[in-house]
Design a protein around this motif. Structure first.
Motif, PDB file in Angstrom:
ATOM      1  N   LEU A   7       9.202   4.809   8.003  1.00 39.71           N
ATOM      2  CA  LEU A   7       8.808   4.376   6.662  1.00 39.71           C
ATOM      3  C   LEU A   7       7.446   3.690   6.696  1.00 39.71           C
ATOM      4  CD1 LEU A   7      12.190   2.951   5.294  1.00 39.71           C
ATOM      5  CD2 LEU A   7      11.113   5.137   4.774  1.00 39.71           C
ATOM      6  N   GLY A   8       7.152   3.066   7.820  1.00 43.63           N
ATOM      7  CA  GLY A   8       5.861   2.394   7.939  1.00 43.63           C
ATOM      8  C   GLY A   8       4.701   3.360   7.880  1.00 43.63           C
ATOM      9  N   VAL A   9       4.888   4.575   8.388  1.00 42.73           N
ATOM     10  CA  VAL A   9       3.776   5.529   8.448  1.00 42.73           C
ATOM     11  C   VAL A   9       3.807   6.548   7.311  1.00 42.73           C
ATOM     12  CG1 VAL A   9       4.925   7.192   9.958  1.00 42.73           C
ATOM     13  CG2 VAL A   9       2.429   6.945  10.052  1.00 42.73           C
ATOM     14  N   ILE A  52       8.419  -6.951   8.835  1.00 40.82           N
ATOM     15  CA  ILE A  52       8.048  -7.844   7.725  1.00 40.82           C
ATOM     16  C   ILE A  52       7.254  -7.093   6.669  1.00 40.82           C
ATOM     17  CG2 ILE A  52       6.681  -9.876   7.095  1.00 40.82           C
ATOM     18  CD1 ILE A  52       7.353 -11.003   9.902  1.00 40.82           C
ATOM     19  N   MET A  53       6.249  -6.325   7.108  1.00 41.44           N
ATOM     20  CA  MET A  53       5.379  -5.643   6.153  1.00 41.44           C
ATOM     21  C   MET A  53       6.092  -4.500   5.431  1.00 41.44           C
ATOM     22  SD  MET A  53       1.605  -5.622   7.946  1.00 41.44           S
ATOM     23  CE  MET A  53       2.135  -4.954   9.519  1.00 41.44           C
ATOM     24  N   VAL A  54       6.930  -3.753   6.146  1.00 40.50           N
ATOM     25  CA  VAL A  54       7.663  -2.654   5.498  1.00 40.50           C
ATOM     26  C   VAL A  54       8.646  -3.213   4.472  1.00 40.50           C
ATOM     27  CG1 VAL A  54       9.378  -0.837   5.870  1.00 40.50           C
ATOM     28  CG2 VAL A  54       7.390  -1.006   7.375  1.00 40.50           C
ATOM     29  N   SER A  55       9.307  -4.310   4.806  1.00 42.81           N
ATOM     30  CA  SER A  55      10.241  -4.923   3.858  1.00 42.81           C
ATOM     31  C   SER A  55       9.517  -5.353   2.587  1.00 42.81           C
ATOM     32  CB  SER A  55      10.930  -6.130   4.506  1.00 42.81           C
ATOM     33  OG  SER A  55      11.681  -5.735   5.641  1.00 42.81           O
ATOM     34  N   ALA A  91       7.820  -4.161  -3.238  1.00 48.11           N
ATOM     35  CA  ALA A  91       6.799  -3.834  -4.239  1.00 48.11           C
ATOM     36  C   ALA A  91       7.081  -2.486  -4.886  1.00 48.11           C
ATOM     37  CB  ALA A  91       5.415  -3.832  -3.583  1.00 48.11           C
ATOM     38  N   ILE A  92       7.458  -1.508  -4.080  1.00 48.73           N
ATOM     39  CA  ILE A  92       7.773  -0.179  -4.615  1.00 48.73           C
ATOM     40  C   ILE A  92       9.012  -0.247  -5.504  1.00 48.73           C
ATOM     41  CG2 ILE A  92       8.484   2.161  -4.002  1.00 48.73           C
ATOM     42  CD1 ILE A  92       6.848   1.808  -1.408  1.00 48.73           C
ATOM     43  N   GLY A  93      10.001  -1.032  -5.078  1.00 47.85           N
ATOM     44  CA  GLY A  93      11.193  -1.212  -5.890  1.00 47.85           C
ATOM     45  C   GLY A  93      10.873  -1.805  -7.252  1.00 47.85           C
ATOM     46  N   ALA A  94       9.941  -2.761  -7.280  1.00 47.16           N
ATOM     47  CA  ALA A  94       9.528  -3.365  -8.552  1.00 47.16           C
ATOM     48  C   ALA A  94       8.870  -2.320  -9.452  1.00 47.16           C
ATOM     49  CB  ALA A  94       8.564  -4.520  -8.283  1.00 47.16           C
ATOM     50  N   VAL A  95       8.042  -1.463  -8.876  1.00 45.50           N
ATOM     51  CA  VAL A  95       7.380  -0.401  -9.647  1.00 45.50           C
ATOM     52  C   VAL A  95       8.421   0.525 -10.276  1.00 45.50           C
ATOM     53  CG1 VAL A  95       5.973   1.687  -9.444  1.00 45.50           C
ATOM     54  CG2 VAL A  95       5.221  -0.440  -8.364  1.00 45.50           C
ATOM     55  N   ILE A  96       9.419   0.909  -9.489  1.00 46.58           N
ATOM     56  CA  ILE A  96      10.441   1.836  -9.993  1.00 46.58           C
ATOM     57  C   ILE A  96      11.282   1.182 -11.089  1.00 46.58           C
ATOM     58  CG2 ILE A  96      12.522   3.134  -9.375  1.00 46.58           C
ATOM     59  CD1 ILE A  96      11.266   3.506  -6.565  1.00 46.58           C
ATOM     60  N   VAL A  97      11.758  -0.038 -10.838  1.00 43.71           N
ATOM     61  CA  VAL A  97      12.646  -0.717 -11.789  1.00 43.71           C
ATOM     62  C   VAL A  97      11.927  -1.008 -13.101  1.00 43.71           C
ATOM     63  CG1 VAL A  97      13.957  -2.819 -12.235  1.00 43.71           C
ATOM     64  CG2 VAL A  97      14.118  -1.701 -10.004  1.00 43.71           C
ATOM     65  N   LEU A 112      -0.776   0.633   3.480  1.00 40.97           N
ATOM     66  CA  LEU A 112      -1.818   1.150   4.369  1.00 40.97           C
ATOM     67  C   LEU A 112      -1.862   0.393   5.691  1.00 40.97           C
ATOM     68  CD1 LEU A 112      -4.786   1.890   1.932  1.00 40.97           C
ATOM     69  CD2 LEU A 112      -3.108   3.461   2.882  1.00 40.97           C
ATOM     70  N   THR A 113      -1.551  -0.904   5.649  1.00 38.91           N
ATOM     71  CA  THR A 113      -1.552  -1.692   6.885  1.00 38.91           C
ATOM     72  C   THR A 113      -0.510  -1.164   7.863  1.00 38.91           C
ATOM     73  OG1 THR A 113      -2.249  -3.669   5.656  1.00 38.91           O
ATOM     74  CG2 THR A 113      -1.346  -4.010   7.858  1.00 38.91           C
ATOM     75  N   THR A 114       0.686  -0.891   7.361  1.00 38.58           N
ATOM     76  CA  THR A 114       1.732  -0.371   8.254  1.00 38.58           C
ATOM     77  C   THR A 114       1.395   1.034   8.746  1.00 38.58           C
ATOM     78  OG1 THR A 114       3.038   0.519   6.395  1.00 38.58           O
ATOM     79  CG2 THR A 114       3.509  -1.737   7.091  1.00 38.58           C
TER      80      THR A 114
END
Length: 490
Positions: free
Chosen positions: A38-40, A178-181, A186-192, A328-330
């Motif tokens: 998921l990170g990549v 930490i970063m993937v979580s 953030a993605i969950g917030a966009v979807i909801v 992008l960092t992950t």
């Protein structure tokens, strides 16, 4: 000719022939591999690619494009899963090819992986710098010299992430979790939030009638057909090829096999699960994007941000900025890890200088090759217009996909006795479909991209003939291995 077609015996692919096959400590567990995947696979593109492809190529049918691209990549993922369960080594497709097809083909795949991973790290780092400047601007801060600030930020992020990878896989893994979580939140917030602003009328009938473009044919397929088209089924499949760029990266999980506990079973599970989760997330974001605004009114530059602002939810722009930067960092972090492991494997096989295979006694990582990769990424990101060459990342990955799919078929015939932790179902049908899907994606790439790729591979073949062929460990007499220390006797 026999020397360049020599094959690495399967028993030695993960054995102690080089004295270093298992010098990387086992670290990853199945959940870690999912996070690695998921990170990549989920980067900043999740917030933009659906809108861009809907507006310019596929319309609401972009949702189908995501499904098609996901299925094509899943077929390739199944093939990777079988080979990585049979040969759990950090070399991934490079080592698979070495065993199945021979040394010269292994070099070619390794050279393609260098193109994919090294360019990808530079491309993503450059994009990270631009998005970071945009995020600062969105906070109301005036940036006097955006280009210079972006250059500095690119340098900082590459130095920081290279140092994290060089200092130890455990440090990088903790940072990745930490970063993937945070990225998924953030993605969950966009979807909801986006679900509350959907308009069913924006989905239309998914299919938009095709339209012939006045531009000159650019892709191989367009040249063969003789014209450029958008929308319709042609546009939906064309968008799927572009979207495949977003999914590419799951193959990097295979490079962690040598450092994975119970790799023959854990790697296939981690790889497949991460790709399935990523596909579901991408489709969910695409549904939100298409449902919030008509494809005829999507802003190509900032699709989701403009859609939320039009809906009066301005604060979501900051959530998207944070999610994009974390994404992008992950991606950069995992790409550096993957590239390190591929070059590490090539170096200990002697095809590139063996000094690059040195493992730090203090950090237990191939720190030397990591620093080289970081330096090259910095040079590319700072001095080469990498954003115009990002299709090279795609063609390098797809080229490896094709060999892995063919490798499953060939290995089933040549080496049926090898123990497999995972078997591709319905073989050889599924590998054949994977090969066809990969070739379809490749013909949807630009002719110019193919030209650059051919030049890169020709240069790589020259490097092999001048250096790799003569320095390969298979070109040297076998030396006995010390049964106690696991190293070659001098």
């Amino acid at each position: 000719m026999s020397t360049i077609l020599r094959r690495l015996p399967p028993s030695e692919a993960t054995g102690l022939r080089t004295g270093a096959r298992h010098s990387l400590a086992e670290l990853y567990r199945p959940a870690d591999l999912v996070v690695l995947g998921l990170g990549v696979t989920i980067g900043a593109g999740i917030f933009s690619i659906a809108g861009q492809q809907a507006a310019t190529t596929a319309g609401p049918g972009v949702i189908l494009s995501f499904m098609i691209a996901g299925i094509a990549c899943l077929l390739a993922c199944l093939c990777y899963a079988e080979l990585s369960s049979t040969m759990p080594t950090s070399g991934s497709a490079y080592t698979f090819t070495y065993v199945i097809f021979g040394e010269v083909w292994a070099w070619i795949i390794g050279w393609a992986l260098i193109l994919e991973l090294q360019f990808a790290a530079a491309v993503v780092a450059r994009a990270w710098g631009l998005i970071a400047v945009g995020a600062i601007t969105n906070l109301g801060v005036r940036v006097p010299n955006p280009d210079l600030v972006a250059d500095v930020l690119v340098l900082v992020i590459l130095v920081l992430l290279t140092a994290i990878v060089a200092l130890g896989a455990r440090v990088g893994l903790r940072a990745l979790w930490i970063m993937v979580s945070a990225k998924l939140l953030a993605i969950g917030a966009v979807i909801v939030v986006g679900l509350f602003h959907l308009d069913a009328a924006n989905f239309g009938e998914l299919y938009v009638p095709s339209k012939t473009l006045t531009t000159s044919p650019a892709t191989v397929l367009e040249v063969l057909v003789g014209e450029s088209s958008a929308f319709g089924w042609f546009g939906i499949f064309s968008a799927a090829s572009a979207i495949a760029f977003a999914y590419i990266g799951f193959d990097v999980v295979a490079t962690a096999a040598e450092e994975t506990v119970n790799a023959p079973r854990a790697v296939p599970k981690g790889m497949i699960r991460s790709l399935v989760i990523a596909t579901v997330i991408y489709i969910a974001v695409a549904l939100v994007m298409v449902g919030m605004v008509s494809y005829t009114k999507i802003s190509v530059e900032a699709p989701l941000t403009s859609a939320f602002r039009a809906a009066g939810v301005d604060w979501m722009a900051h959530v998207i900025d944070v999610g994009a930067l974390l994404g992008l960092t992950t991606v950069i972090l995992v790409l550096i890890v993957g590239q390190t492991r591929v070059l590490f494997s090539m170096a200990r096989d002697g095809l590139i200088p063996r000094g690059l295979a040195a493992v730090s006694r203090r950090y237990h990582t191939p720190s030397r090759v990591t620093l080289v990769i970081g330096l090259v990424a910095i040079v590319l990101a700072e001095f080469v217009p990498v954003l115009t060459l990002q299709e090279l990342v795609v063609i390098g990955a797809l080229f490896a996909f094709a060999f892995v799919a063919a490798g499953v078929i060939v290995m089933r015939r040549r080496m049926p006795h090898l123990e497999r932790g995972f078997r591709v179902p319905l073989s050889p049908l599924v590998p054949a479909l994977s090969l066809l899907a990969t070739l379809w994606l490749m013909v949807n790439l630009r002719v110019l991209t193919w030209a650059y790729f051919v030049l890169w591979m020709a240069f790589g073949l020259l490097v092999y003939l001048v250096y790799g062929r003569r320095h390969s460990l298979l070109a040297r007499p076998a030396r006995p291995v010390d049964p106690v220390r696991g190293r070659h006797r001098r």
